[in-house]
Design an enzyme around this catalytic site. Structure first.
Site, PDB file in Angstrom:
ATOM      1  N   ASP A 154      -4.212   4.583   6.634  1.00 34.20           N
ATOM      2  CA  ASP A 154      -4.858   5.613   7.447  1.00 34.20           C
ATOM      3  C   ASP A 154      -5.600   4.906   8.572  1.00 34.20           C
ATOM      4  OD1 ASP A 154      -5.746   8.062   8.302  1.00 34.20           O
ATOM      5  OD2 ASP A 154      -7.447   8.111   6.937  1.00 34.20           O
ATOM      6  N   VAL A 208      -1.311  14.021   2.669  1.00 32.14           N
ATOM      7  CA  VAL A 208      -0.065  14.199   1.920  1.00 32.14           C
ATOM      8  C   VAL A 208      -0.203  13.769   0.458  1.00 32.14           C
ATOM      9  CG1 VAL A 208       1.465  13.976   3.927  1.00 32.14           C
ATOM     10  CG2 VAL A 208       0.757  11.899   2.688  1.00 32.14           C
ATOM     11  N   GLU A 245       0.843  -1.204   0.000  1.00 33.24           N
ATOM     12  CA  GLU A 245       0.000   0.000   0.000  1.00 33.24           C
ATOM     13  C   GLU A 245       0.873   1.247   0.000  1.00 33.24           C
ATOM     14  OE1 GLU A 245      -2.659   1.505  -0.358  1.00 33.24           O
ATOM     15  OE2 GLU A 245      -4.380   0.655   0.674  1.00 33.24           O
ATOM     16  N   ARG A 273       0.816  12.830  -8.102  1.00 32.01           N
ATOM     17  CA  ARG A 273       1.428  11.514  -7.908  1.00 32.01           C
ATOM     18  C   ARG A 273       2.883  11.504  -8.383  1.00 32.01           C
ATOM     19  NH1 ARG A 273      -2.810   7.853  -6.888  1.00 32.01           N
ATOM     20  NH2 ARG A 273      -4.762   8.262  -7.971  1.00 32.01           N
ATOM     21  N   ASP A 277      -2.076  10.901  -4.276  1.00 29.11           N
ATOM     22  CA  ASP A 277      -2.712  11.982  -5.019  1.00 29.11           C
ATOM     23  C   ASP A 277      -3.664  12.793  -4.173  1.00 29.11           C
ATOM     24  OD1 ASP A 277      -4.691   9.815  -4.832  1.00 29.11           O
ATOM     25  OD2 ASP A 277      -5.909  11.115  -6.111  1.00 29.11           O
TER      26      ASP A 277
END
Ligand code: IMP
Ligand code: MG
Length: 180
Positions: A107, A157, A103, A169, A163
């Site tokens: 979060d 971020v 990943e 990106r 993104d």
């Protein structure tokens, strides 16, 4: 000439390009050591992990395969509901493989939790988790991340695959998003 990235959208750099490259090198070496004699299968979660996967696989000195899975979160886009839909599944079966789910950022951890359950059902030889970034203080305690690049403070971020509205990106560093 306009400045890129625009200073009103992209603020403080939290992780520089050099710091990322050094850490990705360490993670690749660690993975190669932990899975020596095997051919690990890196499964990148699209789209945020593409740049990380591309660098991570080159940091593994040995055979390695990649595959990708794409998910979309149901419901509120700014807070993961934990209910995710697989939009693109794996190309090949993972039974008997040594899988590392990759990943960009953890979060709440709910996306990773769902994917771990989804893949554990398919009888891989082993299943590990890796994330370039984790966000401090937000994670579901059930979700274990075996390889972590950097732990960040709670700010949204962008960069190095991450993104905001599909933009930024391509930045080689991780910076705080300060746009709308
Ligand atoms: P989780 O399910 O709450 O762990 O959400 C993880 C996903 O949310 C990541 O794979 C990213 O796609 C997205 N995400 C979370 N925080 C950020 C961020 O700061 N920038 C960009 N994407 C983020
Ligand atoms: Mg993602």
């Amino acid at each position: 000439m306009s400045v890129y990235p625009p200073p009103e959208d992209v603020g403080k750099v939290l992780v520089t390009a050099d710091e990322i490259q050094r850490r990705v090198g360490e993670l690749g070496a660690e993975i190669a050591r932990d899975l020596s004699g095997c051919t690990p299968l890196l499964v990148g979660v699209l789209k945020g992990s593409v740049i990380f996967v591309a660098d991570l696989m080159r940091a593994i000195a040995g055979p390695v395969d990649i595959d990708f899975i794409a998910v979309s979160s149901y419901g509120d886009a700014t807070a993961s509901s934990g209910v995710v839909k697989i939009v693109k599944d794996l190309d090949s079966p993972i039974a008997g493989r040594h899988v590392i789910l990759v990943e960009d950022i953890i979060d709440s951890g709910l996306t990773m939790k769902y994917l771990v359950e989804h893949m554990a059902n398919q009888e891989p030889a082993s299943l590990r988790t890796c994330s370039l970034l984790t966000r401090r203080g937000r994670q579901d305690p059930d979700v274990q991340i075996d390889y972590v690049g950097f732990e960040l403070p709670p700010a949204f971020v962008v960069g190095y695959g991450l993104d905001a509205g599909q933009q930024y990106r391509n930045l080689p560093f991780i910076a705080i998003y300060t746009g709308q």
